[in-house]
Design an enzyme around this catalytic site. Structure first.
Site, PDB file in Angstrom:
ATOM      1  N   SER A 119     -10.701   8.089  -7.227  1.00  0.00           N
ATOM      2  CA  SER A 119     -10.045   6.819  -7.531  1.00  0.00           C
ATOM      3  C   SER A 119      -9.973   5.959  -6.277  1.00  0.00           C
ATOM      4  CB  SER A 119      -8.641   7.087  -8.069  1.00  0.00           C
ATOM      5  OG  SER A 119      -7.862   7.689  -7.047  1.00  0.00           O
ATOM      6  N   LYS A 120      -9.374   4.809  -6.447  1.00  0.00           N
ATOM      7  CA  LYS A 120      -9.284   3.836  -5.353  1.00  0.00           C
ATOM      8  C   LYS A 120      -8.788   4.451  -4.059  1.00  0.00           C
ATOM      9  CE  LYS A 120      -8.422   2.543  -9.042  1.00  0.00           C
ATOM     10  NZ  LYS A 120      -8.812   3.616  -9.937  1.00  0.00           N
ATOM     11  N   ARG A 121      -7.815   5.334  -4.204  1.00  0.00           N
ATOM     12  CA  ARG A 121      -7.220   5.860  -2.979  1.00  0.00           C
ATOM     13  C   ARG A 121      -8.177   6.714  -2.157  1.00  0.00           C
ATOM     14  NH1 ARG A 121      -4.263  10.816  -3.020  1.00  0.00           N
ATOM     15  NH2 ARG A 121      -4.943  12.215  -4.661  1.00  0.00           N
TER      16      ARG A 121
END
Length: 358
Positions: free
Chosen positions: A131-133
């Site tokens: 994911s984005k993180r």
RNA sequence: GGCGCCUUCGUCAAGUGGUUAAGACACCGCCCUCUCACGGCGGGGUCAAGGGUUCGAAUCCCUUAGGCGUCACCA
């Protein structure tokens, strides 16, 4: 929308669904069998069986008239004659509900393939769905960072799939299409590895012509004339993992880092700041006489200079590179930097360094 | 928690009863070299654990553990 309603009502008529009235309005729910179990075949996982008692009477048609995903995907796929359903493993547990729907309608079952998700490794070492993180993750993010679309596709294809009877890793789009087969898919989740993406991306850059690389890196080469762009491309394409690495590598050509006498000390090449000054002096004199500021001429002159000096190549080159770039590592050697800088800038930098050393 | 899926080097992965358990990235070393890089050569490192089955198990069975997912009038 009407078509979903039609199919939902058909199920009500055949006794496989029923109306449910609440404050929200009227919805239609699928009636699940209370006994027995439902089994379906997944190409990757084989037969998967889930007890019908695990299945809840799911809503098919919401009170606002909209179908739920679980209902719409079955109707849509059937109407569109989808033969293979390839989706993530998160749908495995809801697949029996879909299968029951196909059976209620008497439709032919499509082939199911549930793929493992791509995972990401966080700074703390934990692994979870990408994911984005985890940094740049979408295709567009990666393009933005300066990876070639072909390289990204190639890398991602190998996440969860590998060719049969081959160790090939670099695949063009055509080869990918030609070589892909379902039985090369793997069941377990794969961790997205930026280090490997970098390597693969670099392979693509190395394989490019100087012209194509220069074109791809166009926005970073704005300060240079055409021949220098091509030349820069030849130097950079073997050292770059992603295009956004370029600015940091060539910034010194525009902005010379602050003078640092320490950089002139190099044990391996037996160079000290004092020694550097001794080398710089005659070198500047020599370069001042060079009119044809081309790679070949520059190379000839410097080689001759080295020979005359009786010093080792590295001993002569080291102070020159530091004076010209003020950094230990540069794309290309002294001759290349001289050429890129041009005569005026080169001599200016050399003289400044000499002055600072004395 | 119930149910389901997954588990080979740090990472991606070959492998489907008998292999010295491939290969790639990363890492380390050496060589090449005007630096870095490129290139070449070499190295360490893996079958989650425990039970079976078998002459023989990474491969088959069971148990345990861990990870992930799912249990919506979301997709």
């Amino acid at each position: 929308m009407d078509i979903y309603k039609k199919y939902a009502e058909q199920l009500v008529e055949t006794g496989h669904a029923y109306y449910e009235e609440t404050e929200q309005g009227v919805a239609i729910r699928q009636k699940m069998p209370t006994v027995g179990e439902t089994t379906f075949y997944d190409v990757l996982h084989g037969n998967i069986t889930i007890a019908n008692s695990e299945l809840e009477d799911q809503v098919l048609l919401k009170s606002d008239g909209m179908p739920t995903y679980n209902f719409a995907n079955v109707v849509d796929d059937h109407l569109m004659e989808v033969s293979h359903i390839i989706r993530g493993t998160e749908f495995i547990t809801s697949t029996p509900k879909h299968v029951l729907l196909y059976e209620f309608f008497g439709w032919e079952l499509p082939t199911f393939i549930h793929l493992a998700p791509v995972m990401g490794k966080a700074a703390d070492g934990s692994i979870s769905k990408l994911s984005k993180r985890h940094g740049a993750t979408s295709f567009n993010d990666l393009i933005e960072a300066g990876y070639l679309p072909e390289a990204i596709t190639n890398y991602v294809a190998l996440l969860g799939w590998s060719p049969k009877n081959s160790c090939q890793e670099i695949f063009s789009m055509d080869e990918l299409i030609k070589n892909f087969s379902l039985d090369g898919l793997s069941k377990s989740p794969a961790v997205f590895d930026y280090a490997k993406l970098d390597w693969m991306s670099g392979e693509y850059f190395k394989a490019m012509s100087d012209e194509n690389f220069a074109q791809a890196a166009e926005k970073y080469f704005a300060d240079f004339d055409e021949p220098r762009k091509i030349f820069l491309a030849s130097l950079l394409k073997t050292r770059v993992a992603k295009l956004s690495d370029i600015p940091a590598m060539i910034d010194f050509l525009k902005n010379l880092p602050p003078f640092d006498a320490e950089l002139f000390s190099n044990k391996r090449n037996k160079v000290t700041p004092q020694k550097s000054a001794e080398i710089l002096k005659p070198a500047i004199k020599l370069l001042e006489t060079v009119d044809d500021w081309s790679l070949v001429t520059l190379n000839e002159k410097i080689s001759a200079f080295v020979t005359e000096s009786g010093l080792k190549v590295g001993t002569v080159m080291w102070p020159l590179r530091i004076a010209l770039s003020m950094q230990k590592v540069t794309p290309g050697g002294v001759t290349e930097i001289l050429y890129l800088l041009g005569k005026k800038d080169s001599l200016e930098r050399l003289n400044d360094a000499l002055r600072n050393l004395q």
